[in-house]
Design a protein around this motif. Structure first.
Motif, PDB file in Angstrom:
ATOM      1  N   UNK A 132      -6.872  -2.101   6.736  1.00  0.00           N
ATOM      2  CA  UNK A 132      -5.665  -1.931   5.934  1.00  0.00           C
ATOM      3  C   UNK A 132      -4.744  -3.111   6.195  1.00  0.00           C
ATOM      4  N   UNK A 133      -3.951  -3.438   5.200  1.00  0.00           N
ATOM      5  CA  UNK A 133      -2.953  -4.499   5.356  1.00  0.00           C
ATOM      6  C   UNK A 133      -1.605  -3.936   4.927  1.00  0.00           C
ATOM      7  N   UNK A 134      -0.543  -4.514   5.496  1.00  0.00           N
ATOM      8  CA  UNK A 134       0.786  -4.084   5.081  1.00  0.00           C
ATOM      9  C   UNK A 134       1.043  -4.532   3.651  1.00  0.00           C
ATOM     10  N   UNK A 135       1.656  -3.663   2.869  1.00  0.00           N
ATOM     11  CA  UNK A 135       1.949  -3.973   1.473  1.00  0.00           C
ATOM     12  C   UNK A 135       2.926  -5.140   1.416  1.00  0.00           C
ATOM     13  N   UNK A 136       2.513  -6.206   0.700  1.00  0.00           N
ATOM     14  CA  UNK A 136       3.402  -7.371   0.602  1.00  0.00           C
ATOM     15  C   UNK A 136       4.473  -7.184  -0.460  1.00  0.00           C
ATOM     16  N   UNK A 137       4.352  -6.092  -1.257  1.00  0.00           N
ATOM     17  CA  UNK A 137       5.403  -5.771  -2.215  1.00  0.00           C
ATOM     18  C   UNK A 137       5.401  -6.606  -3.461  1.00  0.00           C
ATOM     19  N   UNK A 138       4.426  -7.472  -3.653  1.00  0.00           N
ATOM     20  CA  UNK A 138       4.398  -8.309  -4.846  1.00  0.00           C
ATOM     21  C   UNK A 138       3.626  -7.625  -5.964  1.00  0.00           C
ATOM     22  N   UNK A 139       4.289  -7.415  -7.099  1.00  0.00           N
ATOM     23  CA  UNK A 139       3.596  -6.859  -8.248  1.00  0.00           C
ATOM     24  C   UNK A 139       2.943  -7.983  -9.025  1.00  0.00           C
ATOM     25  N   UNK A 140       2.359  -7.674 -10.171  1.00  0.00           N
ATOM     26  CA  UNK A 140       1.624  -8.667 -10.942  1.00  0.00           C
ATOM     27  C   UNK A 140       2.526  -9.787 -11.457  1.00  0.00           C
ATOM     28  N   UNK A 141       3.823  -9.528 -11.585  1.00  0.00           N
ATOM     29  CA  UNK A 141       4.734 -10.565 -12.076  1.00  0.00           C
ATOM     30  C   UNK A 141       5.184 -11.494 -10.968  1.00  0.00           C
ATOM     31  N   UNK A 142       4.817 -11.143  -9.705  1.00  0.00           N
ATOM     32  CA  UNK A 142       5.198 -11.982  -8.580  1.00  0.00           C
ATOM     33  C   UNK A 142       6.519 -11.544  -7.953  1.00  0.00           C
ATOM     34  N   UNK A 143       7.192 -10.547  -8.525  1.00  0.00           N
ATOM     35  CA  UNK A 143       8.442 -10.067  -7.973  1.00  0.00           C
ATOM     36  C   UNK A 143       8.177  -9.154  -6.784  1.00  0.00           C
ATOM     37  N   UNK A 144       9.110  -9.162  -5.862  1.00  0.00           N
ATOM     38  CA  UNK A 144       8.927  -8.383  -4.648  1.00  0.00           C
ATOM     39  C   UNK A 144       9.609  -7.031  -4.785  1.00  0.00           C
ATOM     40  N   UNK A 145       8.816  -5.957  -4.600  1.00  0.00           N
ATOM     41  CA  UNK A 145       9.378  -4.609  -4.633  1.00  0.00           C
ATOM     42  C   UNK A 145       8.898  -3.813  -3.423  1.00  0.00           C
ATOM     43  N   UNK A 146       8.838  -4.524  -2.293  1.00  0.00           N
ATOM     44  CA  UNK A 146       8.277  -3.947  -1.077  1.00  0.00           C
ATOM     45  C   UNK A 146       8.977  -2.651  -0.690  1.00  0.00           C
ATOM     46  N   UNK A 147       8.139  -1.665  -0.322  1.00  0.00           N
ATOM     47  CA  UNK A 147       8.637  -0.388   0.177  1.00  0.00           C
ATOM     48  C   UNK A 147       8.125  -0.216   1.596  1.00  0.00           C
ATOM     49  N   UNK A 148       9.029   0.077   2.524  1.00  0.00           N
ATOM     50  CA  UNK A 148       8.646   0.215   3.920  1.00  0.00           C
ATOM     51  C   UNK A 148       7.631   1.343   4.081  1.00  0.00           C
ATOM     52  N   UNK A 149       6.694   1.117   5.010  1.00  0.00           N
ATOM     53  CA  UNK A 149       5.736   2.161   5.312  1.00  0.00           C
ATOM     54  C   UNK A 149       4.583   2.251   4.349  1.00  0.00           C
ATOM     55  N   UNK A 174      -5.103  -5.071   9.592  1.00  0.00           N
ATOM     56  CA  UNK A 174      -5.404  -6.499   9.540  1.00  0.00           C
ATOM     57  C   UNK A 174      -4.102  -7.290   9.540  1.00  0.00           C
ATOM     58  N   UNK A 175      -3.991  -8.248  10.463  1.00  0.00           N
ATOM     59  CA  UNK A 175      -2.833  -9.130  10.520  1.00  0.00           C
ATOM     60  C   UNK A 175      -3.310 -10.580  10.442  1.00  0.00           C
ATOM     61  N   UNK A 176      -2.832 -11.292   9.438  1.00  0.00           N
ATOM     62  CA  UNK A 176      -3.116 -12.716   9.315  1.00  0.00           C
ATOM     63  C   UNK A 176      -1.973 -13.483   9.957  1.00  0.00           C
ATOM     64  N   UNK A 177      -2.259 -14.196  11.038  1.00  0.00           N
ATOM     65  CA  UNK A 177      -1.217 -14.934  11.757  1.00  0.00           C
ATOM     66  C   UNK A 177      -1.588 -16.409  11.840  1.00  0.00           C
ATOM     67  N   UNK A 178      -2.036 -16.957  10.721  1.00  0.00           N
ATOM     68  CA  UNK A 178      -2.401 -18.378  10.679  1.00  0.00           C
ATOM     69  C   UNK A 178      -1.132 -19.194  10.836  1.00  0.00           C
ATOM     70  N   UNK A 179      -1.104 -20.090  11.828  1.00  0.00           N
ATOM     71  CA  UNK A 179       0.136 -20.780  12.173  1.00  0.00           C
ATOM     72  C   UNK A 179       0.383 -22.052  11.367  1.00  0.00           C
ATOM     73  N   UNK A 180      -0.652 -22.654  10.826  1.00  0.00           N
ATOM     74  CA  UNK A 180      -0.471 -23.935  10.139  1.00  0.00           C
ATOM     75  C   UNK A 180      -0.872 -23.816   8.683  1.00  0.00           C
TER      76      UNK A 180
END
Length: 273
Positions: A132-149, A174-180
């Motif tokens: 599972x990944x945390x919801x990034x909140x981006x809809x198809x238009x690219x706008x952010x509508x993130x909801x906690x949890x 799953x956490x992506x922590x790519x630094x560069x």
């Protein structure tokens, strides 16, 4: 007295048999039989078509659903939108399958089968989350509508198929922590997710139950965070089976260790207690 000659006997047989029949008269019985056969076939075909498409006997009355787990039978029936009351023969099974896949991404596959004489059966196979990944909140238009949890489930093909309000039990985060940024250019996020899915499929079952987070730092730096503060340095997704076998043996040999390294399965290491 001498009998009739051969020539006389031939003439007599010709006279008794009468004149030869014209070719058309000889063909009439065959033509009549052929016409009867054609008419019979047409009548039978018409009757069959009436039974299949126009009669009240073979129409859709039931839509049985099987194979659901998270989804409900009602959700599947509503998404399928099977034309109840229509002739069973006229039902477009391919269109029903397409609607189900479009409206319910949780469905991995579905068999739509005419169940004579009155049903259209829907046999569903749901996708199973491996990460599972945390919801990034981006809809198809690219706008952010993130909801906690909110969390997004990912299946073993790397497909993000459903958003859920809480973490499913036994499914690592799953956490992506790519630094560069250069690392992401070389290995895009989707590629890293696929590698993480690959690793999740190779983790030994006993370890998978204790895995809380699968952290991806780069293509060849994947770390498992287990319960109790333990960690497993897995490395890349390559040689997954060998790493799984090595990790199982290493944990048995060092049951009190807190850190395990199987990134090179032929030279494993453990530390901490």
């Amino acid at each position: 007295m001498a009998g009739p000659t051969t020539a006389e006997r031939g003439e007599r047989r010709k006279a008794e048999s009468g004149p030869p029949r014209p070719p058309l008269l000889r063909r009439l019985p065959r033509l009549r039989t052929l016409i009867i056969l054609i008419v019979g076939v047409m009548l039978a075909g018409g009757a069959a078509a009436w039974v299949l498409y126009l009669s009240p006997w073979l129409r859709v009355e039931e839509v049985p659903v099987s194979g659901v787990d998270v989804l409900t039978e009602r959700e599947v029936r509503e998404a399928a939108d099977v034309p109840v009351g229509s002739p069973l023969m006229s039902v477009d099974t391919a269109a029903i399958e397409a609607r189900l896949r479009q409206k319910l991404p949780r469905i991995d596959s579905v068999d739509v089968v005419r169940s004579w004489p009155h049903g259209v059966a829907l046999d569903v196979t749901e996708r199973t989350p491996v990460l599972i990944v945390e919801d990034d909140g981006n809809d198809e238009s690219g706008e952010n509508d993130k909801q906690d949890g909110k969390f997004v489930e990912v299946d073993d093909d790397g497909v993000r198929f459903a958003t859920v309000p809480k973490r499913p039990e036994g499914v690592p985060l799953l956490e992506l922590t790519v630094s560069h940024e250069a690392g992401l250019r070389r290995f895009p996020a989707d590629r890293l997710v696929r590698e993480a899915v690959r690793v999740a499929g190779d983790i030994p079952a006993a370890v998978a139950r204790d895995t809380r987070t699968l952290r991806v730092r780069s293509y060849d730096s994947i770390v498992l965070e287990l319960s109790g503060g333990r960690t497993v340095t897995w490395g890349s997704g390559e040689k997954g089976r060998a790493k799984a076998t090595t990790l199982t043996a290493l944990m048995k040999a060092s049951p009190k260790a807190r850190d395990f390294d199987v990134s090179v399965p032929t030279a494993p290491a453990s530390s901490g207690s």
